[in-house]
Design an enzyme around this catalytic site. Sequence first.
Site, PDB file in Angstrom:
ATOM      1  CD  GLU A 105     -21.905 -10.065  18.683  1.00 51.57           C
ATOM      2  OE1 GLU A 105     -21.782 -10.441  17.495  1.00 51.57           O
ATOM      3  OE2 GLU A 105     -22.390  -8.985  19.017  1.00 51.57           O
ATOM      4  N   GLY A 147     -11.880  -9.062  15.558  1.00 54.26           N
ATOM      5  CA  GLY A 147     -11.973  -9.783  16.820  1.00 54.26           C
ATOM      6  C   GLY A 147     -10.902 -10.843  16.947  1.00 54.26           C
ATOM      7  CB  CYS A 167     -24.503  -9.129  15.728  1.00 51.00           C
ATOM      8  SG  CYS A 167     -25.331  -8.570  17.220  1.00 51.00           S
ATOM      9  N   GLY A 169     -17.775  -6.832  16.965  1.00 54.65           N
ATOM     10  CA  GLY A 169     -17.419  -6.370  15.632  1.00 54.65           C
ATOM     11  C   GLY A 169     -17.172  -7.525  14.684  1.00 54.65           C
ATOM     12  CB  SER A 170     -15.340  -7.642  11.501  1.00 51.09           C
ATOM     13  OG  SER A 170     -14.009  -7.274  11.836  1.00 51.09           O
ATOM     14  CE  LYS A 183      -9.868   2.171  18.697  1.00 50.73           C
ATOM     15  NZ  LYS A 183     -10.702   2.365  17.484  1.00 50.73           N
ATOM     16  CD  GLU A 227     -22.009 -10.754   9.916  1.00 48.29           C
ATOM     17  OE1 GLU A 227     -22.906 -10.152  10.522  1.00 48.29           O
ATOM     18  OE2 GLU A 227     -20.855 -10.909  10.371  1.00 48.29           O
TER      19      GLU A 227
END
Length: 527
Positions: free
Chosen positions: A264, A245, A301, A240-241, A183, A392
């Site tokens: 992750e 996720g 990240c 990603g976020s 994707k 974050e």
Amino acid sequence: MITGKNYVGSKLKAAGEKTFKTFNPQLDIENPWVFTEATQEEIEEAVTLANQAFGTYKNCSGLEKANFLNAIADEVLALGDNLLVQYCSESGFPIGRAEGERGRMVGQLRSFAQMLTEGSWVQAAIDTAITDRVPAPKEDLRKMMVPLGPVVVFGSSNFPFAFSTAGGDTASALAAGCPVIVKSHSMHVGTGEMVATAIIKAAQKTNMPEGVFSNLVGGGTTLGASLVQHPLVKAVGFTGSIRAGRALFDLAAQRPEPIPVFAEMGSVNPVVFLPKALALNSQKWATAYAGSITMGAGQFCTNPGLLIGVKGAELNNFSEELTKAIEKVEPFCMLHPSMKNSFEEGAATMISQNGVSKIAEYKGEAPANYGVQKILTVEGKTFLENKTLSHEVFGPVSILVQCDNEEQLVKILNQLDGQLTGTIIGEPNELKEYNKLIAAMQNRVGRLIFNGVPTGVEVCPSMIHGGPYPASSDSRFTAVGIHAVNRWVRPFSYQNWPNELLPPELQNENPLQILRTLNNIQTKSQI
């Protein structure tokens, strides 16, 4: 040439009506290409093809898969500078970053190819029969790792090469014997299409089955949800976020047949500064961390979002040096206006919290979409009382937490969510005095760094890029290095199976000459 279409297997398709464009953050304008979102029919066809390909691809030899991965690397390089230009136009990153990340992508592909050529990654274990064992005979048992099935990989916004179309998730899944449906991330689908073209060419040149790879595009959440919920999909890779996720994780868990989502996600990557190190090298560490915090506009990240130390002259001096160093760094372009807006909103939320003050910020003019770096500070007691301060903020901002003592510092570490990395800046003879601190850090992170910066992830077998939730959805695995392949396989045993019908990895003759565990002994010997 960018077509704006989906690769459904090797065929380009664009039957849908929804379209979108990517954005050039450096020029602050839309890119010219128009991309067509995949339809449900195209999703269905891609997954069906992947499932059909799995029947053949899972039985390809290690050498055949290695040739495929090396061919992908070759085809990516054959795209030349055109690929780098496309990457820059959709990310805002400079050409040097594009070259470095392409090198990492190619290096990952070749490292998995090398792993497959050697062959021991399957973790073959053999326990031979003991027919006269009393009171019951022992059966012949032979175990190895086998692939799960079709894998969906979500491209990452901040790594258009290394964690996207032919990045580590795709390379490791293909190495495992799993067909992949990507994707493509909506911010750099043109880059993704070019890389997808290289993968399709490599698959055709190495006679891989149709459907071993597909590349689908979409601007919203419908495409991703449809792929995760499809009953023929067996695993998901995501970078990603936390919000996105976790949404995918929940969708996968709610399926009639739940599947693993290896996500992750968020991390503030705490850095602890010990007083002796600051007394000796305050300016050195201030300069190093000003560079780490601002690298790539903080869009890593592993960006160090949390700096922690015990109050005193050493920490005060470091704070002053860091302020001077931060103010000198020219800001960097962020990936997209939406990223810039989210960063500014997140930083503003942090600054608005009681007890938080801003001590440093770049003071010059910055172009549109450039992230202006900031350093905030707060007392340790206030940090402990406000969970918002440990969240974050994706961009170039860090908060310096000033603790009353080591006990408070350890309490802060124990209260943190799981992290990708933790760092300790200190002198070697200093570490012996901080056993509780080290233990607390180890319990919360996947990688513990001594006297360095967390930004920069070496691609090698010893690297762990993962950590306790929410740094990753399963802390037992890494997303970087050859051991990332373990996410896409499962252990499988044969009992009393005829030798000639066993996979070569488990046959008596050990025709592949791989390292195996034979009756509890590691050896390459025949039986």
